[in-house]
Each structure stands twice: as structure tokens, then as C-alpha cells.
Design an enzyme around this catalytic site. Structure first.
Site, PDB file in Angstrom:
ATOM      1  N   PHE A  14       0.122  18.891  20.769  1.00 14.46           N
ATOM      2  CA  PHE A  14      -1.016  19.817  20.917  1.00 14.46           C
ATOM      3  C   PHE A  14      -2.296  19.200  20.364  1.00 14.46           C
ATOM      4  CE2 PHE A  14      -3.685  23.329  20.975  1.00 14.46           C
ATOM      5  CZ  PHE A  14      -3.859  23.989  19.777  1.00 14.46           C
ATOM      6  N   ILE A  15      -2.264  18.771  19.103  1.00 17.89           N
ATOM      7  CA  ILE A  15      -3.481  18.214  18.479  1.00 17.89           C
ATOM      8  C   ILE A  15      -3.780  16.840  19.073  1.00 17.89           C
ATOM      9  CG2 ILE A  15      -4.567  17.567  16.299  1.00 17.89           C
ATOM     10  CD1 ILE A  15      -3.729  20.519  16.301  1.00 17.89           C
ATOM     11  N   ASP A  34       5.078   8.440  21.082  1.00 11.18           N
ATOM     12  CA  ASP A  34       5.580   9.777  20.787  1.00 11.18           C
ATOM     13  C   ASP A  34       7.053   9.875  21.215  1.00 11.18           C
ATOM     14  OD1 ASP A  34       3.821  12.801  20.599  1.00 11.18           O
ATOM     15  OD2 ASP A  34       5.995  12.753  20.956  1.00 11.18           O
ATOM     16  N   LEU A  36       8.460  12.673  21.988  1.00 12.45           N
ATOM     17  CA  LEU A  36       8.523  13.850  22.877  1.00 12.45           C
ATOM     18  C   LEU A  36       9.426  14.945  22.326  1.00 12.45           C
ATOM     19  CD1 LEU A  36       8.449  12.278  26.478  1.00 12.45           C
ATOM     20  CD2 LEU A  36       6.532  13.101  25.072  1.00 12.45           C
ATOM     21  N   LYS A  87       6.443  19.884  12.357  1.00 10.97           N
ATOM     22  CA  LYS A  87       5.369  20.713  11.795  1.00 10.97           C
ATOM     23  C   LYS A  87       5.685  22.206  11.672  1.00 10.97           C
ATOM     24  CE  LYS A  87       2.883  22.859  14.362  1.00 10.97           C
ATOM     25  NZ  LYS A  87       1.778  23.513  15.055  1.00 10.97           N
ATOM     26  N   SER A 127      -2.806  18.886   5.945  1.00 10.91           N
ATOM     27  CA  SER A 127      -2.827  20.333   6.175  1.00 10.91           C
ATOM     28  C   SER A 127      -3.329  21.060   4.944  1.00 10.91           C
ATOM     29  CB  SER A 127      -1.402  20.817   6.497  1.00 10.91           C
ATOM     30  OG  SER A 127      -1.334  22.224   6.493  1.00 10.91           O
ATOM     31  N   TYR A 152       7.787  21.307   4.607  1.00 13.36           N
ATOM     32  CA  TYR A 152       6.741  20.782   5.495  1.00 13.36           C
ATOM     33  C   TYR A 152       5.493  20.465   4.677  1.00 13.36           C
ATOM     34  CZ  TYR A 152       2.554  21.124   8.312  1.00 13.36           C
ATOM     35  OH  TYR A 152       1.330  20.892   8.848  1.00 13.36           O
ATOM     36  N   LYS A 156       3.471  16.709   3.632  1.00 15.53           N
ATOM     37  CA  LYS A 156       2.035  16.382   3.774  1.00 15.53           C
ATOM     38  C   LYS A 156       1.475  15.923   2.425  1.00 15.53           C
ATOM     39  CE  LYS A 156       1.527  17.490   8.134  1.00 15.53           C
ATOM     40  NZ  LYS A 156       1.315  16.441   9.153  1.00 15.53           N
ATOM     41  N   ASN A 202       3.367  30.961  15.306  1.00 17.21           N
ATOM     42  CA  ASN A 202       1.954  31.110  14.968  1.00 17.21           C
ATOM     43  C   ASN A 202       1.296  32.245  15.755  1.00 17.21           C
ATOM     44  OD1 ASN A 202       1.885  27.547  14.773  1.00 17.21           O
ATOM     45  ND2 ASN A 202       1.919  28.942  13.046  1.00 17.21           N
ATOM     46  N   VAL A 220       2.261  42.622  13.499  1.00 20.27           N
ATOM     47  CA  VAL A 220       1.285  42.184  12.493  1.00 20.27           C
ATOM     48  C   VAL A 220       2.011  42.165  11.153  1.00 20.27           C
ATOM     49  CG1 VAL A 220      -0.884  42.754  11.315  1.00 20.27           C
ATOM     50  CG2 VAL A 220      -0.652  43.144  13.794  1.00 20.27           C
ATOM     51  N   PHE A 221       2.076  40.991  10.541  1.00 18.29           N
ATOM     52  CA  PHE A 221       2.885  40.845   9.318  1.00 18.29           C
ATOM     53  C   PHE A 221       2.138  41.387   8.098  1.00 18.29           C
ATOM     54  CE2 PHE A 221       5.936  39.058  11.785  1.00 18.29           C
ATOM     55  CZ  PHE A 221       5.812  37.717  12.135  1.00 18.29           C
TER      56      PHE A 221
HETATM   57  C1  WQD Z   1      -1.607  33.292  10.691  1.00 17.39           C
HETATM   58  C2  WQD Z   1      -1.718  34.753  10.264  1.00 17.39           C
HETATM   59  C3  WQD Z   1       0.357  35.689   9.540  1.00 17.39           C
HETATM   60  C4  WQD Z   1       2.312  35.496  13.492  1.00 17.39           C
HETATM   61  C5  WQD Z   1       0.746  27.877   9.579  1.00 17.39           C
HETATM   62  C6  WQD Z   1       1.126  26.721   8.699  1.00 17.39           C
HETATM   63  C7  WQD Z   1      -0.022  25.764   8.620  1.00 17.39           C
HETATM   64  C8  WQD Z   1      -0.385  25.345  10.013  1.00 17.39           C
HETATM   65  C9  WQD Z   1      -0.796  26.566  10.828  1.00 17.39           C
HETATM   66  C10 WQD Z   1       0.816  23.363  10.581  1.00 17.39           C
HETATM   67  C11 WQD Z   1      -0.923  35.057   9.007  1.00 17.39           C
HETATM   68  C12 WQD Z   1      -0.139  36.381  10.804  1.00 17.39           C
HETATM   69  C13 WQD Z   1       1.400  35.381  12.449  1.00 17.39           C
HETATM   70  C14 WQD Z   1       2.697  36.787  13.946  1.00 17.39           C
HETATM   71  C15 WQD Z   1       1.229  37.763  12.317  1.00 17.39           C
HETATM   72  N1  WQD Z   1       0.705  24.685  10.630  1.00 17.39           N
HETATM   73  N2  WQD Z   1       0.862  36.503  11.882  1.00 17.39           N
HETATM   74  N3  WQD Z   1       2.136  37.881  13.335  1.00 17.39           N
HETATM   75  O1  WQD Z   1       0.989  30.718   8.520  1.00 17.39           O
HETATM   76  O2  WQD Z   1      -1.567  30.639   8.419  1.00 17.39           O
HETATM   77  O3  WQD Z   1      -0.304  28.569   8.981  1.00 17.39           O
HETATM   78  O4  WQD Z   1       0.342  27.436  10.855  1.00 17.39           O
HETATM   79  O5  WQD Z   1      -0.011  22.591  10.157  1.00 17.39           O
HETATM   80  O6  WQD Z   1       0.376  24.660   7.854  1.00 17.39           O
HETATM   81  O7  WQD Z   1       1.375  27.224   7.394  1.00 17.39           O
HETATM   82  O8  WQD Z   1      -0.404  30.412  10.629  1.00 17.39           O
HETATM   83  O9  WQD Z   1      -0.431  31.526  12.803  1.00 17.39           O
HETATM   84  O10 WQD Z   1       1.731  31.555  11.453  1.00 17.39           O
HETATM   85  O11 WQD Z   1      -0.210  32.951  10.729  1.00 17.39           O
HETATM   86  O12 WQD Z   1       0.736  38.786  11.783  1.00 17.39           O
HETATM   87  O13 WQD Z   1       3.538  36.952  14.883  1.00 17.39           O
HETATM   88  O14 WQD Z   1      -1.173  35.561  11.298  1.00 17.39           O
HETATM   89  O15 WQD Z   1       0.899  36.648   8.630  1.00 17.39           O
HETATM   90  O16 WQD Z   1      -1.658  36.022   8.257  1.00 17.39           O
HETATM   91  P1  WQD Z   1      -0.307  30.172   9.035  1.00 17.39           P
HETATM   92  P2  WQD Z   1       0.236  31.600  11.482  1.00 17.39           P
END
Ligand code: WQD
Length: 338
Positions: A14-15, A34, A36, A87, A127, A152, A156, A202, A220-221
Site C-alpha cells: 500500500f505505502i 517484495d 508479495l 505490519k 511508526s 509490531y 519498529k 483499520n 465504533v470501538f
Molecule cells: C483508528 C481508530 C480505533 C477500526 C494502527 C497501528 C499503527 C498503524 C495504523 C501500522 C481507533 C478506531 C478502528 C474499527 C474503530 N499501522 N476503530 N472501528 O490502531 O490507530 O493504528 O494502524 O503502521 O501502527 O497501531 O489504527 O485504523 O486500527 O484505528 O472504531 O473497526 O479507529 O479504535 O480509535 P490505529 P486503526
């Protein structure tokens, strides 16, 4: 600018694919190595469609010394952007040994082969997770790192340490550790973007798949965090801004030596519900959601102090949350046909 050859270990992901698109467009030669494990080979064809230029591609394990040596023997590599690594935060808790083996071995092999060929410029995909839970926000680069909350994150942190020690041993080495915040969105062409394996961990891909009807609703967590609307706050940065930050970092590394850590973020915090509402309003879609329990390990809020990147790299993020949501949705619609 002299013709430059940039090696992207892990560059099919992706990045990496977005960095490759920026470099190719600038006329730099790009070599992608890569395995893959988290990418598809057809990204090479799509990079050619976007830029009119084709990166060289090797499907190899970057930790394989002989295979990586053949890559360096075949191309005049000027600099490396190291993106090769597993990741997924949650997966790293379940498979710590695989994460340490893969992420550290690929780095150590890369440094060995770079030394064999006299390549002295490295930009590393780090990160914000290296800041751990104890630092105040916004995060600044001189804050203490460690106390990582996942294997993870520890990989880093350890790789940043490996690079710092390598720079002490070789003063001609230049390494820039870019501490990503939350990369989201996709190239405006809709031809490259995030391809999560299975159920997205994510937020943004989960929102996009919910809007597409692939997921029935977003959970929403938690909405009881000490934040303006109670939901988690993060520094979402458009992946194209992030890619441009890597180009600026490569140019910085070419002109300097030593070890640097630099945040790549917007400096702005956005909550979960703010992102959901933005996605709905700019795309005219619905994203059903429910409030669920907090996810263990989540921090309430973090975002970058983005001043050092402005000062050292002459770079700052330019795209808005609306741009991120618009581009993420376009990619979600296209990806189903690719
Ligand atoms: C973002 C916000 C969740 C999913 C992670 C890694 C970080 C990087 C990016 C690699 C939080 C909320 C999420 C969902 C939700 N990865 N959420 N419902 O955890 O900030 O970062 O990904 O480099 O290193 O730690 O990203 O997108 O998982 O969460 O409410 O189904 O969205 O609680 O507040 P995060 P995220």
C-alpha cells in the site's frame, strides 16, 4: 538531479506502491523487491498505467541474502526506502516470533548487502507506535520511545536502534526513520490503494467496505474516551502526502549523514465519528455503525507535532480528510473490478 535508482524493499504494498508512483513520475528509476505476502504482482502493471514508466520487480524474500545480493549486483542502487515488514498489530501479538524474525532479519540482511555495495542512504518506514502510551500529545521526535504495546511496535523501535548503532559505526551512513501516523486514502487514479487481507483491522478500509455493503455495519470501538465526541482520535494522513514525504526524505538523506527520526503526520487529530461523517458527506453514501466496547490496546488520542518535517524536509501534508475519504471511496469501488 542526477538519474537516481531507488530500491524499495516491500515496495509492492500500500505505502510502497504510492512511493513508487511518486518516484517514477519524477523520473527516478525504481526497483521493487517484495515477497508479495501482503501485495499483488499486478500493482507493477498499474504503476506503469499511472506513470508511463515501469519499475523493475523482483519477487524475493528481502531476508534472503543471496537473492538481495543479486538485486544490488544488477542495479546501481543510490538509496533504499525500506518498507519490507509485517505490519498487522493484532497479528503480531499472536505471532511475535514470526514478526521479529521477518522484520529484523530483512533489516539486517538489507544493511549487510548495502554495506557490501557501498550504499549509504536509507529511509526507514517506522511508526508513531514507537512513542508508546506514556508520552503527552502531540508527539515530538525528541520524546522517549519504547514501552511499545505490540511486538509490531517493538520491531519498529528495535530497527530504529539498529540503524542508530549502524550510523555510529559508519559515519558516512545516512538513515532517516519516518514515523508514520495513520496512512489512509489512495492515489487519485483509483488504480492503487490498500488491499486488506480479510476483515480490515483499520478504520478507513472498514468504513469503505461498509459503505460498499461488504460489511453490514461499522463497530465504533468505544465512545467514552476523554475526547471531544468520546471516540478515538488519530492523525490520519493521505498516503500520497506520505509518499511525497519519502521523496523529500530521500533527498534529505542524499545531502546529510547520521541518524534522524521524523514524524509524518498532519499535526491534526480526527475522531472516529468525524471521519465517518466526513466519508458519508463527501461521498453521498451511508455507513451504518454501532457503538461497541473499547478495543484493548487502543489509546484515546494521539497525533503528530509535524514541525520537524517542515523544518528539515521542507514537507508538510496538504490533503484534507475529505480528500482522504473521497480517494478511499474511489479505490474501494475500483478495487472490486481490478
Ligand atoms: C483508528 C481508530 C480505533 C477500526 C494502527 C497501528 C499503527 C498503524 C495504523 C501500522 C481507533 C478506531 C478502528 C474499527 C474503530 N499501522 N476503530 N472501528 O490502531 O490507530 O493504528 O494502524 O503502521 O501502527 O497501531 O489504527 O485504523 O486500527 O484505528 O472504531 O473497526 O479507529 O479504535 O480509535 P490505529 P486503526
Amino acid at each position: 538531479m542526477m538519474k537516481q535508482t531507488i530500491l524499495l524493499p516491500g515496495g509492492a504494498g500500500f505505502i510502497g506502491s504510492h512511493i513508487a508512483a511518486e518516484l517514477l513520475t519524477l523520473g527516478r528509476d525504481v526497483v521493487i523487491a517484495d515477497d508479495l505476502s501482503n501485495a499483488r504482482a499486478d500493482v507493477i502493471d498499474r504503476l506503469e498505467r499511472i506513470t508511463g514508466r515501469r519499475p523493475v520487480f523482483y519477487q524475493i524474500d528481502v531476508a534472503d541474502h543471496a537473492a538481495l545480493d543479486r538485486v544490488f549486483a544488477s542495479h546501481p542502487v543510490d538509496a533504499v526506502i525500506h518498507l519490507a515488514g509485517y505490519k498487522a498489530v493484532g497479528e503480531s501479538v499472536l505471532k511475535p516470533v514470526a514478526y521479529y524474525r521477518n522484520n529484523l532479519d530483512s533489516t539486517l540482511t538489507l544493511l549487510e548487502v548495502m554495506a557490501d555495495y557501498g550504499v549509504k542512504k536509507l529511509v526507514f518506514s517506522s511508526s508513531a507506535t514507537v512513542y508508546g502510551p506514556a508520552n503527552p500529545i502531540p508527539y515530538t521526535e525528541q520524546m522517549p520511545t519504547g514501552g511499545c504495546t505490540s511486538p509490531y511496535g517493538w520491531t519498529k523501535h528495535m530497527i530504529e536502534q539498529i540503524l542508530a548503532d549502524a550510523c555510529v559505526a559508519d559515519p558516512a551512513l545516512s538513515t532517516v526513520c519516518l514515523r508514520y501516523f495513520n496512512p489512509v486514502g489512495a492515489h487519485e487514479s483509483g488504480l492503487i490503494g490498500e488491499l486488506p487481507n480479510g476483515i480490515p483491522n483499520n478504520l478507513m478500509p472498514y468504513i469503505a467496505q461498509t459503505a460498499a455493503g461488504i460489511r453490514s455495519e461499522l463497530t465504533v470501538f468505544g465512545d467514552d474516551y476523554p475526547t471531544p465526541d468520546g471516540t478515538g482520535v488519530r492523525d490520519y494522513i493521505h498516503v500520497v502526502d506520505l509518499a511525497k514525504g519519502h521523496v523529500a526524505a530521500i533527498d534529505y538523506a542524499a545531502a546529510h549523514t547520521g541518524w534522524e527520526a521524523i514524524n509524518l503526520g498532519t499535526g491534526r487529530g480526527t475522531s472516529v465519528l468525524e471521519l465517518v461523517h466526513t466519508f458519508v458527506s463527501v461521498n453521498g453514501v451511508s455507513v451504518p455503525y454501532r457503538i461497541g466496547p473499547r478495543r484493548s490496546g487502543d489509546l484515546p488520542a494521539y497525533y503528530a507535532d509535524a514541525e520537524k518535517a517542515r523544518r528539515l524536509l521542507g514537507w508538510q501534508a496538504e490533503k484534507s480528510a475529505a480528500d482522504m475519504c473521497r480517494d478511499a471511496w474511489r479505490w474501494q469501488q475500483n478495487a472490486r473490478e481490478l
